[in-house]
Design a protein around this motif. Structure first.
Motif, mmCIF file in Angstrom:
data_model
loop_
_atom_site.group_PDB
_atom_site.id
_atom_site.type_symbol
_atom_site.label_atom_id
_atom_site.label_comp_id
_atom_site.label_asym_id
_atom_site.label_seq_id
_atom_site.Cartn_x
_atom_site.Cartn_y
_atom_site.Cartn_z
ATOM 1 N N TYR A 261 0.816 -1.214 0.000
ATOM 2 C CA TYR A 261 0.000 0.000 0.000
ATOM 3 C C TYR A 261 0.852 1.268 0.000
ATOM 4 O O TYR A 261 0.577 2.215 -0.720
ATOM 5 C CB TYR A 261 -0.941 0.001 1.207
ATOM 6 N N SER A 262 1.905 1.293 0.826
ATOM 7 C CA SER A 262 2.711 2.500 0.977
ATOM 8 C C SER A 262 4.076 2.150 1.537
ATOM 9 O O SER A 262 4.186 1.320 2.437
ATOM 10 C CB SER A 262 2.008 3.464 1.945
ATOM 11 N N ALA A 263 5.100 2.815 1.043
ATOM 12 C CA ALA A 263 6.454 2.588 1.561
ATOM 13 C C ALA A 263 6.574 3.043 3.005
ATOM 14 O O ALA A 263 7.498 2.640 3.712
ATOM 15 C CB ALA A 263 7.471 3.323 0.691
ATOM 16 N N ASN A 264 5.647 3.855 3.477
ATOM 17 C CA ASN A 264 5.663 4.326 4.870
ATOM 18 C C ASN A 264 4.942 3.372 5.817
ATOM 19 O O ASN A 264 4.995 3.542 7.022
ATOM 20 C CB ASN A 264 5.022 5.713 4.967
ATOM 21 N N TRP A 265 4.240 2.394 5.276
ATOM 22 C CA TRP A 265 3.429 1.502 6.107
ATOM 23 C C TRP A 265 4.267 0.514 6.904
ATOM 24 O O TRP A 265 4.111 0.399 8.127
ATOM 25 C CB TRP A 265 2.432 0.773 5.230
ATOM 26 N N PRO A 266 5.167 -0.248 6.286
ATOM 27 C CA PRO A 266 5.877 -1.271 7.075
ATOM 28 C C PRO A 266 6.999 -0.654 7.915
ATOM 29 O O PRO A 266 8.180 -0.841 7.700
ATOM 30 C CB PRO A 266 6.422 -2.229 6.003
ATOM 31 N N ARG A 267 6.586 0.142 8.908
ATOM 32 C CA ARG A 267 7.539 0.879 9.745
ATOM 33 C C ARG A 267 7.744 0.155 11.074
ATOM 34 O O ARG A 267 6.934 -0.672 11.475
ATOM 35 C CB ARG A 267 7.025 2.295 9.994
ATOM 36 N N PHE A 268 8.815 0.512 11.715
ATOM 37 C CA PHE A 268 9.093 -0.044 13.040
ATOM 38 C C PHE A 268 8.529 0.906 14.084
ATOM 39 O O PHE A 268 8.546 2.120 13.910
ATOM 40 C CB PHE A 268 10.593 -0.225 13.244
#
Length: 109
Positions: A22-29
């Motif tokens: 969905y977004s490169a910012n979604w799979p964040r720690f």
């Protein structure tokens, strides 16, 4: 009248993968411990060390074809944000909409 049969939420993630692309910012720690983060292969972590490396919006750990058959290459060590996205929740619906996939209806208790 043509009605689409309901999607079984218990198997929907393996046939979807939309939230993982969905977004490169979604799979964040966020709340992962250092020990948990150490389980994620270095080549899958972004340059800022703040989340998963992505190819465009797609998480580098995602395997397969969105909407067909997918899996996570690091499922046991995936970030907390990946663990909290549930079939049919608002985040799931938003991601599925991006890929033109039907919403998952989850029966309310």
């Amino acid at each position: 009248m043509d009605e689409t049969p309901p999607i079984d939420p218990s198997s929907s993630c393996q046939a979807c993968g939309a939230c993982c692309a969905y977004s490169a910012n979604w799979p964040r720690f966020s709340i992962e411990s250092d020990e948990e983060l150490a389980l994620i292969p270095e080549q899958l972590v972004n340059d800022r060390q703040s989340g998963m490396r992505c190819d465009g919006d797609r998480c580098s750990a995602l395997q397969g074809e969105i909407g067909k058959a997918t899996s996570c290459g690091i499922y046991a060590a995936r970030p907390e944000v990946c663990r909290t996205c549930m079939p049919g929740d608002a985040e799931c619906a938003m991601a599925r909409r991006k890929f033109g996939l039907p919403a998952i209806e989850v029966a309310s208790a």
